[in-house]
Design a protein around this motif. Sequence first.
Motif, PDB file in Angstrom:
ATOM      1  N   MET A  84      -1.933  -6.109  13.784  1.00 12.38           N
ATOM      2  CA  MET A  84      -1.815  -6.963  12.602  1.00 12.38           C
ATOM      3  C   MET A  84      -0.365  -7.399  12.429  1.00 12.38           C
ATOM      4  O   MET A  84       0.486  -6.606  12.024  1.00 12.38           O
ATOM      5  CB  MET A  84      -2.312  -6.217  11.361  1.00 12.38           C
ATOM      6  N   LYS A  85      -0.093  -8.655  12.734  1.00 12.55           N
ATOM      7  CA  LYS A  85       1.284  -9.145  12.701  1.00 12.55           C
ATOM      8  C   LYS A  85       1.882  -9.111  11.299  1.00 12.55           C
ATOM      9  O   LYS A  85       3.101  -9.060  11.140  1.00 12.55           O
ATOM     10  CB  LYS A  85       1.341 -10.577  13.254  1.00 12.55           C
ATOM     11  N   GLY A  86       1.062  -9.154  10.287  1.00 15.58           N
ATOM     12  CA  GLY A  86       1.573  -9.163   8.924  1.00 15.58           C
ATOM     13  C   GLY A  86       1.617  -7.790   8.263  1.00 15.58           C
ATOM     14  O   GLY A  86       1.821  -7.699   7.051  1.00 15.58           O
ATOM     15  N   LEU A  87       1.410  -6.733   9.048  1.00 17.18           N
ATOM     16  CA  LEU A  87       1.448  -5.366   8.501  1.00 17.18           C
ATOM     17  C   LEU A  87       2.743  -4.688   8.901  1.00 17.18           C
ATOM     18  O   LEU A  87       3.041  -4.539  10.090  1.00 17.18           O
ATOM     19  CB  LEU A  87       0.255  -4.556   9.020  1.00 17.18           C
ATOM     20  N   ARG A  88       3.530  -4.287   7.916  1.00 17.45           N
ATOM     21  CA  ARG A  88       4.744  -3.510   8.168  1.00 17.45           C
ATOM     22  C   ARG A  88       4.486  -2.075   7.739  1.00 17.45           C
ATOM     23  O   ARG A  88       4.081  -1.824   6.600  1.00 17.45           O
ATOM     24  CB  ARG A  88       5.934  -4.080   7.397  1.00 17.45           C
ATOM     25  N   LEU A  89       4.728  -1.151   8.631  1.00 19.88           N
ATOM     26  CA  LEU A  89       4.400   0.260   8.409  1.00 19.88           C
ATOM     27  C   LEU A  89       5.660   1.097   8.302  1.00 19.88           C
ATOM     28  O   LEU A  89       6.563   1.003   9.150  1.00 19.88           O
ATOM     29  CB  LEU A  89       3.529   0.766   9.558  1.00 19.88           C
ATOM     30  N   LEU A  90       5.720   1.927   7.265  1.00 19.37           N
ATOM     31  CA  LEU A  90       6.838   2.857   7.095  1.00 19.37           C
ATOM     32  C   LEU A  90       6.272   4.232   6.787  1.00 19.37           C
ATOM     33  O   LEU A  90       5.661   4.437   5.732  1.00 19.37           O
ATOM     34  CB  LEU A  90       7.765   2.396   5.952  1.00 19.37           C
ATOM     35  N   LEU A  91       6.446   5.178   7.713  1.00 20.01           N
ATOM     36  CA  LEU A  91       6.032   6.554   7.497  1.00 20.01           C
ATOM     37  C   LEU A  91       7.246   7.351   7.018  1.00 20.01           C
ATOM     38  O   LEU A  91       8.316   7.289   7.619  1.00 20.01           O
ATOM     39  CB  LEU A  91       5.487   7.161   8.795  1.00 20.01           C
ATOM     40  N   ASP A 118      -0.083 -10.041   4.515  1.00 14.24           N
ATOM     41  CA  ASP A 118       1.315  -9.676   4.268  1.00 14.24           C
ATOM     42  C   ASP A 118       1.281  -8.363   3.493  1.00 14.24           C
ATOM     43  O   ASP A 118       1.155  -8.355   2.273  1.00 14.24           O
ATOM     44  CB  ASP A 118       2.027 -10.777   3.490  1.00 14.24           C
ATOM     45  N   VAL A 119       1.324  -7.264   4.242  1.00  7.40           N
ATOM     46  CA  VAL A 119       1.183  -5.930   3.658  1.00  7.40           C
ATOM     47  C   VAL A 119       2.326  -5.036   4.117  1.00  7.40           C
ATOM     48  O   VAL A 119       2.605  -4.944   5.323  1.00  7.40           O
ATOM     49  CB  VAL A 119      -0.152  -5.266   4.061  1.00  7.40           C
ATOM     50  N   VAL A 120       2.973  -4.387   3.163  1.00  2.00           N
ATOM     51  CA  VAL A 120       3.910  -3.305   3.481  1.00  2.00           C
ATOM     52  C   VAL A 120       3.194  -2.003   3.154  1.00  2.00           C
ATOM     53  O   VAL A 120       2.781  -1.784   2.011  1.00  2.00           O
ATOM     54  CB  VAL A 120       5.212  -3.409   2.676  1.00  2.00           C
ATOM     55  N   PHE A 121       3.004  -1.163   4.152  1.00  2.00           N
ATOM     56  CA  PHE A 121       2.262   0.094   3.995  1.00  2.00           C
ATOM     57  C   PHE A 121       3.258   1.246   4.119  1.00  2.00           C
ATOM     58  O   PHE A 121       3.799   1.503   5.192  1.00  2.00           O
ATOM     59  CB  PHE A 121       1.191   0.189   5.082  1.00  2.00           C
ATOM     60  N   ILE A 122       3.512   1.917   2.997  1.00  6.40           N
ATOM     61  CA  ILE A 122       4.404   3.084   2.987  1.00  6.40           C
ATOM     62  C   ILE A 122       3.564   4.325   2.750  1.00  6.40           C
ATOM     63  O   ILE A 122       2.883   4.441   1.729  1.00  6.40           O
ATOM     64  CB  ILE A 122       5.481   2.961   1.900  1.00  6.40           C
ATOM     65  N   HIS A 123       3.610   5.246   3.712  1.00  6.58           N
ATOM     66  CA  HIS A 123       2.857   6.494   3.578  1.00  6.58           C
ATOM     67  C   HIS A 123       3.815   7.673   3.652  1.00  6.58           C
ATOM     68  O   HIS A 123       4.588   7.806   4.607  1.00  6.58           O
ATOM     69  CB  HIS A 123       1.796   6.608   4.671  1.00  6.58           C
ATOM     70  N   PHE A 180       0.876  -1.164   0.000  1.00  4.18           N
ATOM     71  CA  PHE A 180       0.000   0.000   0.000  1.00  4.18           C
ATOM     72  C   PHE A 180       0.914   1.214   0.000  1.00  4.18           C
ATOM     73  O   PHE A 180       1.685   1.432   0.938  1.00  4.18           O
ATOM     74  CB  PHE A 180      -0.907   0.013   1.228  1.00  4.18           C
ATOM     75  N   LEU A 181       0.814   1.994  -1.060  1.00  2.00           N
ATOM     76  CA  LEU A 181       1.716   3.132  -1.263  1.00  2.00           C
ATOM     77  C   LEU A 181       0.880   4.390  -1.395  1.00  2.00           C
ATOM     78  O   LEU A 181       0.122   4.546  -2.354  1.00  2.00           O
ATOM     79  CB  LEU A 181       2.542   2.887  -2.539  1.00  2.00           C
ATOM     80  N   SER A 182       0.983   5.300  -0.417  1.00  2.00           N
ATOM     81  CA  SER A 182       0.131   6.490  -0.451  1.00  2.00           C
ATOM     82  C   SER A 182       0.930   7.744  -0.132  1.00  2.00           C
ATOM     83  O   SER A 182       1.936   7.708   0.576  1.00  2.00           O
ATOM     84  CB  SER A 182      -1.032   6.352   0.545  1.00  2.00           C
ATOM     85  N   GLY A 183       0.435   8.866  -0.671  1.00  2.00           N
ATOM     86  CA  GLY A 183       1.055  10.159  -0.419  1.00  2.00           C
ATOM     87  C   GLY A 183      -0.006  11.172  -0.039  1.00  2.00           C
ATOM     88  O   GLY A 183      -1.035  11.289  -0.705  1.00  2.00           O
ATOM     89  N   GLY A 184       0.209  11.900   1.060  1.00  2.00           N
ATOM     90  CA  GLY A 184      -0.742  12.931   1.483  1.00  2.00           C
ATOM     91  C   GLY A 184      -2.119  12.365   1.743  1.00  2.00           C
ATOM     92  O   GLY A 184      -2.294  11.315   2.350  1.00  2.00           O
ATOM     93  N   SER A 185      -3.153  13.077   1.234  1.00  2.00           N
ATOM     94  CA  SER A 185      -4.530  12.630   1.440  1.00  2.00           C
ATOM     95  C   SER A 185      -4.890  11.426   0.585  1.00  2.00           C
ATOM     96  O   SER A 185      -5.989  10.882   0.702  1.00  2.00           O
ATOM     97  CB  SER A 185      -5.504  13.782   1.156  1.00  2.00           C
TER      98      SER A 185
END
Length: 358
Positions: A180-187, A154-159, A129-134
Amino acid sequence: MATDLLPAGDAGQVLWNAETDDTLLCVDVHDETHDVKSFTFVSPDRKHIAFDAGQYFMFELGLDNEADGRCYSISSSPHRRNAITITVKRVPGGKVSNWLHDNLKPDTVVKASGPLGRFVRPAAAKYIFLSGGSGITPVMSMVRELADTAQPVDVVFIHAGRTPKDFIFRSDLANLADRMKGLRLLLLPEDVTNERSWPGLTGRISKELLQVAIPDIAERVVMCCGPAPFMRAGKSITGELGVPAQNYHEESFEAAVIEEAPAPTTEAVEANIFNVQFSKQNKSVEVSADQTVLSCAKKAGVRLPSSCASGICGTCKSKLVSGSVDMKHDGGIRQREIDAGFFLPCCSKPLSDLVIER
């Protein structure tokens, strides 16, 4: 698109009908950041609203008696069926976003249509999941949906955002990452000048960052949403790192490009050029049979609200006073509206001279 069948546990509950229902009641307003608010709506008749994570509603507020349709993604989970939430950033000079921030209060009824859109998560074993701003709003709905199902993910979420204080759903994301053990978050903020302590990386998305952060990136499905430059970078970088084109999906209401139709031959010019009049603006343009009304109107300087430019959102909906068109829409207009003489200039090619009430 969301099905009209009643979900399990909703026996006897009437569902929102996208063809006939067009009003929502605001029941809550919540500050997300200094310039972002979430607005929660229910059906005035308390109908359940079935939608797919990633879809949106179009809101028509009728400000100054002008067409002001705006599309806002649903940020809530589709498993919360009794209400939807949209999350709106205040845009400097933006008529609709500023009105929502300054005036929309609980118990206000607004006109809205939906759910609309095709930015829907396909079935896959691994995601980015790749998102920017709103642009975070539709993918936030997706991650909330995954959390609600309580299934392995198995999700990598980069915001990405300008600064940490601009991160929408910052605390919600942290809580979800804990659950969520399978969610990796990178802000990823560009600037941390006013942050007393920032433990992570800074800057913009890059090939080097994604290569290190997601070694198996080529095996993942990418869901990307944000400003047009952000999505261009996301598409280019993930493609370079081996993500197949069919595994890259993006959403942006403003990224659609008005098509440039090929120059018609001399014979075509003589046979297939039609005069299109915009009655309220007292303007007329020539449109060939292989061009859309919107593309030629925009190039001629005609004021015509638009967003998706592909027949999905309904923002450009207009009254066709006379003439006929070949319209190939994708859900942005209801049959009863077509029967009443409305059409979508973005996906309509003229079959005759036209008069449009704009």
